[in-house]
Write a protein that holds these residues in place. Sequence first.
Motif, PDB file in Angstrom:
ATOM      1  N   ARG A 264       2.394 -10.638  -7.293  1.00 24.01           N
ATOM      2  CA  ARG A 264       1.878  -9.568  -6.464  1.00 24.01           C
ATOM      3  C   ARG A 264       1.245 -10.119  -5.201  1.00 24.01           C
ATOM      4  O   ARG A 264       0.637 -11.194  -5.215  1.00 24.01           O
ATOM      5  N   PRO A 265       1.328  -9.397  -4.101  1.00 22.29           N
ATOM      6  CA  PRO A 265       0.659  -9.843  -2.879  1.00 22.29           C
ATOM      7  C   PRO A 265      -0.853  -9.712  -3.004  1.00 22.29           C
ATOM      8  O   PRO A 265      -1.363  -8.881  -3.757  1.00 22.29           O
ATOM      9  N   THR A 266      -1.571 -10.532  -2.280  1.00 20.99           N
ATOM     10  CA  THR A 266      -3.036 -10.531  -2.338  1.00 20.99           C
ATOM     11  C   THR A 266      -3.646  -9.401  -1.532  1.00 20.99           C
ATOM     12  O   THR A 266      -4.831  -9.119  -1.683  1.00 20.99           O
ATOM     13  N   LEU A 267      -2.884  -8.746  -0.666  1.00 22.27           N
ATOM     14  CA  LEU A 267      -3.449  -7.689   0.162  1.00 22.27           C
ATOM     15  C   LEU A 267      -3.697  -6.417  -0.647  1.00 22.27           C
ATOM     16  O   LEU A 267      -4.653  -5.682  -0.389  1.00 22.27           O
ATOM     17  N   LEU A 268      -2.846  -6.128  -1.619  1.00 21.76           N
ATOM     18  CA  LEU A 268      -2.999  -4.936  -2.442  1.00 21.76           C
ATOM     19  C   LEU A 268      -3.588  -5.309  -3.794  1.00 21.76           C
ATOM     20  O   LEU A 268      -3.480  -6.449  -4.251  1.00 21.76           O
ATOM     21  N   SER A 269      -4.193  -4.330  -4.440  1.00 19.28           N
ATOM     22  CA  SER A 269      -4.688  -4.537  -5.799  1.00 19.28           C
ATOM     23  C   SER A 269      -3.536  -4.393  -6.787  1.00 19.28           C
ATOM     24  O   SER A 269      -2.393  -4.121  -6.418  1.00 19.28           O
ATOM     25  N   ARG A 270      -3.847  -4.538  -8.069  1.00 22.40           N
ATOM     26  CA  ARG A 270      -2.796  -4.451  -9.078  1.00 22.40           C
ATOM     27  C   ARG A 270      -2.177  -3.062  -9.147  1.00 22.40           C
ATOM     28  O   ARG A 270      -0.985  -2.905  -9.408  1.00 22.40           O
ATOM     29  N   ARG A 271      -2.985  -2.059  -8.926  1.00 18.78           N
ATOM     30  CA  ARG A 271      -2.481  -0.687  -9.012  1.00 18.78           C
ATOM     31  C   ARG A 271      -2.006  -0.157  -7.675  1.00 18.78           C
ATOM     32  O   ARG A 271      -1.533   0.970  -7.587  1.00 18.78           O
ATOM     33  N   GLY A 272      -2.152  -0.918  -6.619  1.00 16.51           N
ATOM     34  CA  GLY A 272      -1.789  -0.433  -5.295  1.00 16.51           C
ATOM     35  C   GLY A 272      -0.293  -0.494  -5.046  1.00 16.51           C
ATOM     36  O   GLY A 272       0.451  -1.261  -5.661  1.00 16.51           O
ATOM     37  N   SER A 273       0.161   0.312  -4.099  1.00 13.41           N
ATOM     38  CA  SER A 273       1.563   0.344  -3.690  1.00 13.41           C
ATOM     39  C   SER A 273       1.632   0.701  -2.217  1.00 13.41           C
ATOM     40  O   SER A 273       0.700   1.290  -1.660  1.00 13.41           O
ATOM     41  N   ALA A 274       2.763   0.341  -1.600  1.00 13.47           N
ATOM     42  CA  ALA A 274       2.936   0.604  -0.168  1.00 13.47           C
ATOM     43  C   ALA A 274       4.388   0.920   0.112  1.00 13.47           C
ATOM     44  O   ALA A 274       5.296   0.385  -0.533  1.00 13.47           O
ATOM     45  N   VAL A 275       4.603   1.813   1.081  1.00 12.08           N
ATOM     46  CA  VAL A 275       5.936   2.201   1.530  1.00 12.08           C
ATOM     47  C   VAL A 275       6.002   1.975   3.035  1.00 12.08           C
ATOM     48  O   VAL A 275       5.097   2.406   3.767  1.00 12.08           O
ATOM     49  N   VAL A 276       7.046   1.290   3.470  1.00 12.57           N
ATOM     50  CA  VAL A 276       7.234   0.987   4.884  1.00 12.57           C
ATOM     51  C   VAL A 276       8.331   1.890   5.425  1.00 12.57           C
ATOM     52  O   VAL A 276       9.467   1.886   4.913  1.00 12.57           O
ATOM     53  N   ASP A 277       8.002   2.699   6.438  1.00 15.62           N
ATOM     54  CA  ASP A 277       8.972   3.585   7.075  1.00 15.62           C
ATOM     55  C   ASP A 277       9.329   3.009   8.437  1.00 15.62           C
ATOM     56  O   ASP A 277       8.517   3.037   9.370  1.00 15.62           O
ATOM     57  N   GLN A 278      10.544   2.492   8.529  1.00 15.11           N
ATOM     58  CA  GLN A 278      10.961   1.850   9.771  1.00 15.11           C
ATOM     59  C   GLN A 278      11.245   2.864  10.868  1.00 15.11           C
ATOM     60  O   GLN A 278      11.057   2.580  12.051  1.00 15.11           O
ATOM     61  N   ARG A 279      11.674   4.058  10.517  1.00 12.04           N
ATOM     62  CA  ARG A 279      12.046   5.050  11.524  1.00 12.04           C
ATOM     63  C   ARG A 279      10.834   5.536  12.308  1.00 12.04           C
ATOM     64  O   ARG A 279      10.858   5.614  13.536  1.00 12.04           O
ATOM     65  N   THR A 280       9.743   5.870  11.616  1.00 11.24           N
ATOM     66  CA  THR A 280       8.532   6.348  12.297  1.00 11.24           C
ATOM     67  C   THR A 280       7.532   5.238  12.560  1.00 11.24           C
ATOM     68  O   THR A 280       6.474   5.503  13.137  1.00 11.24           O
ATOM     69  N   ASN A 281       7.830   4.020  12.099  1.00 11.86           N
ATOM     70  CA  ASN A 281       6.946   2.865  12.287  1.00 11.86           C
ATOM     71  C   ASN A 281       5.568   3.133  11.689  1.00 11.86           C
ATOM     72  O   ASN A 281       4.527   2.944  12.324  1.00 11.86           O
ATOM     73  N   GLN A 282       5.576   3.580  10.420  1.00 14.89           N
ATOM     74  CA  GLN A 282       4.339   3.911   9.727  1.00 14.89           C
ATOM     75  C   GLN A 282       4.287   3.185   8.387  1.00 14.89           C
ATOM     76  O   GLN A 282       5.315   2.802   7.824  1.00 14.89           O
ATOM     77  N   LEU A 283       3.045   3.029   7.881  1.00 14.74           N
ATOM     78  CA  LEU A 283       2.796   2.442   6.573  1.00 14.74           C
ATOM     79  C   LEU A 283       2.107   3.483   5.695  1.00 14.74           C
ATOM     80  O   LEU A 283       1.099   4.084   6.105  1.00 14.74           O
ATOM     81  N   PHE A 284       2.650   3.700   4.491  1.00 19.12           N
ATOM     82  CA  PHE A 284       2.055   4.617   3.523  1.00 19.12           C
ATOM     83  C   PHE A 284       1.506   3.762   2.386  1.00 19.12           C
ATOM     84  O   PHE A 284       2.266   3.177   1.611  1.00 19.12           O
ATOM     85  N   VAL A 285       0.171   3.676   2.291  1.00 17.30           N
ATOM     86  CA  VAL A 285      -0.495   2.785   1.348  1.00 17.30           C
ATOM     87  C   VAL A 285      -1.310   3.632   0.380  1.00 17.30           C
ATOM     88  O   VAL A 285      -2.047   4.546   0.794  1.00 17.30           O
ATOM     89  N   THR A 286      -1.173   3.322  -0.907  1.00 15.25           N
ATOM     90  CA  THR A 286      -1.961   3.961  -1.964  1.00 15.25           C
ATOM     91  C   THR A 286      -2.731   2.873  -2.696  1.00 15.25           C
ATOM     92  O   THR A 286      -2.132   1.985  -3.327  1.00 15.25           O
ATOM     93  N   ASP A 287      -4.067   2.906  -2.624  1.00 15.94           N
ATOM     94  CA  ASP A 287      -4.887   1.875  -3.255  1.00 15.94           C
ATOM     95  C   ASP A 287      -6.332   2.345  -3.269  1.00 15.94           C
ATOM     96  O   ASP A 287      -6.643   3.475  -2.864  1.00 15.94           O
ATOM     97  N   THR A 288      -7.226   1.470  -3.707  1.00 18.89           N
ATOM     98  CA  THR A 288      -8.644   1.803  -3.763  1.00 18.89           C
ATOM     99  C   THR A 288      -9.233   1.873  -2.354  1.00 18.89           C
ATOM    100  O   THR A 288      -8.671   1.295  -1.409  1.00 18.89           O
ATOM    101  N   PRO A 289     -10.355   2.539  -2.164  1.00 20.51           N
ATOM    102  CA  PRO A 289     -10.945   2.642  -0.812  1.00 20.51           C
ATOM    103  C   PRO A 289     -11.292   1.290  -0.200  1.00 20.51           C
ATOM    104  O   PRO A 289     -11.148   1.114   1.020  1.00 20.51           O
ATOM    105  N   SER A 290     -11.749   0.329  -0.987  1.00 20.67           N
ATOM    106  CA  SER A 290     -12.090  -0.983  -0.422  1.00 20.67           C
ATOM    107  C   SER A 290     -10.851  -1.691   0.118  1.00 20.67           C
ATOM    108  O   SER A 290     -10.898  -2.322   1.182  1.00 20.67           O
ATOM    109  N   VAL A 291      -9.732  -1.598  -0.597  1.00 26.04           N
ATOM    110  CA  VAL A 291      -8.492  -2.221  -0.115  1.00 26.04           C
ATOM    111  C   VAL A 291      -8.001  -1.532   1.153  1.00 26.04           C
ATOM    112  O   VAL A 291      -7.530  -2.179   2.095  1.00 26.04           O
TER     113      VAL A 291
END
Length: 706
Positions: free
Chosen positions: A407-434
């Motif tokens: 797992r990457p160190t930027l996200l927690s164990r329960r975190g996940s991320a989606v990269v949208d290349q078309r809109t150049n956005q990041l959708f991140v789901t994780d704890t508030p501190s992360v």
Amino acid sequence: MTHSIRRLALLTMFCLLAGSGAHIHVHAQAQRNAIVAIDVAQRDARTEVRIKLRTPPATSPVHFSTASPARIVIDLADTDNSADVQTPGADNNSGALRGVTIASSAGRSRVVLNLRHMPPYSVRTEGDTVIATITAITTIAASAASAGNEAPPTGARPSIGSIDFRRGAQGEGRIIIDLPGPETALDIRQQGRQIVADILNAGVPARAPRRLDVSDFGTPVKTIASSDRGTDVRLLIDTEALAEYHAYQKEAQLVIEVRNPADAEKRAAQRQQPYRGDKLSLQFQNIEVRAILQVLADFTGINIIASDGVGGALTLRLKEVPWDQALDIVLQARGLDMRRNGNVMWVAPREELLTRERLELEQRAQIAELEPLRAEVFQLNYQKAEAFRKIFGEDVAAGISTASERRPTLLSRRGSAVVDQRTNQLFVTDTPSVLDNIRKLLEKIDVASRQVLIEARIVEADDSFSRNLGARLGFSAKANGIAAGSSYNQAGEVAGLTPAVANSYSANHAVNLPAQGIGGAAAGSFALSLFNAAANRFLTLELSALEADGKGKIVSSPRVVTADQQPALIEQGEEIPYQQATSSGATSTAFKKANLKLEVTPQITPDGNVILSVDINKDSRGTATPGGLAINTKHVKTLVQVENGGTVVIGGIYTQTESNTVSKVPLLGDIPVLGNLFRHSARIDHKTELLIFLTPKIVADRNFLR
């Protein structure tokens, strides 16, 4: 025992309060002078720092400079600091100026100009403004000086004054040099056991000693040697071992202090004060640790909490020791440690504190596992969202996926991320501190890249000169049945044995060494024929000469704009076709480029300079060969660091061809004066020079290219 200790502590505090009695006096005084604002302006090759005061200064400001580090210090007496910006900085286009710092103490203000190098400067006062002018030294002038130009006579340059040496109070060697003026430029550096000081645009007096032996003074300095180096003066200071130096300039005087590193470390240790508490004296015999903590709490007024594990007794005698050092000694002696939170200090055994902190961290980790998740959308403005796939563990090419154990160190164990290349956005789901950490990361890296304009100048100069001198000589004669001529046919023609041919005489010469034409140009000639009255004796003479002088210059100036640390390429030219054999035995047409190309990758340094990785080609069509056309190539590839807006010569090729050819008739061609009729001489002098200049400029304004 406890009551006596408390009485002793109260008596000590009472003595301190009684001895530090103070009387407060209030005096009404006039408004003092103060610094109102500081402005930095760039004017051609000069940088002006204007210090605006509330009123004109009563006395001229005192100023001096230091060479290592490069600084200009201006002291303003009886002046406060009321400027809005305490430490105004200079932008990257301010030449040698790096930034400005203001410090005030005891009614006096000091303005420090931090420099990249030590250029000439001057300080003057105009009304209520103190102006410091810094004159820049261009890279081209520095390159010309280092190219070994002939130095002008010493009398045409200002000379330095006396060179004095003194021993300091701490055993350091002090070299004092009288400069021609306060604006003199300096370059001081250390090379091994030598300290090299270059005084630019100055000379050494004729009667000044060139070498001083100061080894008997008992300092790190052994000898001091001075010499002229081009248009500058070079001082070589030899030391016994690897010493350290400190150089500063005050008005028209340069002072270089040399000391041993051991002495410097000793003085630094003396200046270092890790303990800053008020001093106290303690003398106890077999006293409890808790009682000592009570005495320190009464003396300092800090709330001290001792855990149940704090115990034992100590015997100590401390005299005039800072209270924080005394506390540190007591804690180390009993294996204790402390944690401070505001005005409360908690003292406990070291193992107890470590165990408690470990339990707190484990509890936080467990809470993080149960903490609710949040989703947030991050819009990227300058960075590409695709670059975050690998950071978030979605780089399929690298074998990493969201289901992988790596797992990457930027996200927690329960975190996940989606990269949208078309809109150049990041959708991140994780704890508030992360999410907060990701937000801080994007604030640092999602910024606009700085742009750099790179301009190259390729100068090709050509200077050629040639001279050709030649002569033709023919003769014929007939007398008493004997015929002679320049050739066998000519002698037969004069004797009447062979028929005359039109213009045949001019093609037969005893000496045929005319001047050769250059570049299709015909040589100038002068012909003379002599014959007798019977027309049976002829003498022909033709002199020819040609002189050619040519000068040419080709300037190519490609320029390109690119972002920081991004490669850029610009080229212009032609592709020349040629035939080549294929693997099947047939022929195919391929193309070879002959163009002007600039390929560069800039890197902006924190101090405003630019590091360039440069690859420059200047190719042109050459002569024809049996296999096709040759290509004349000029190529340079290098890595260089240049100041913003400065110009540097990154390469140069100088070629000179000299030729002197003589063709002559043996013996006759060596006759003085008359021998010129029996020989041909040719002289060729051809010079070519190639210079490549490079100038980077950091683009600060978005409208720069318009």
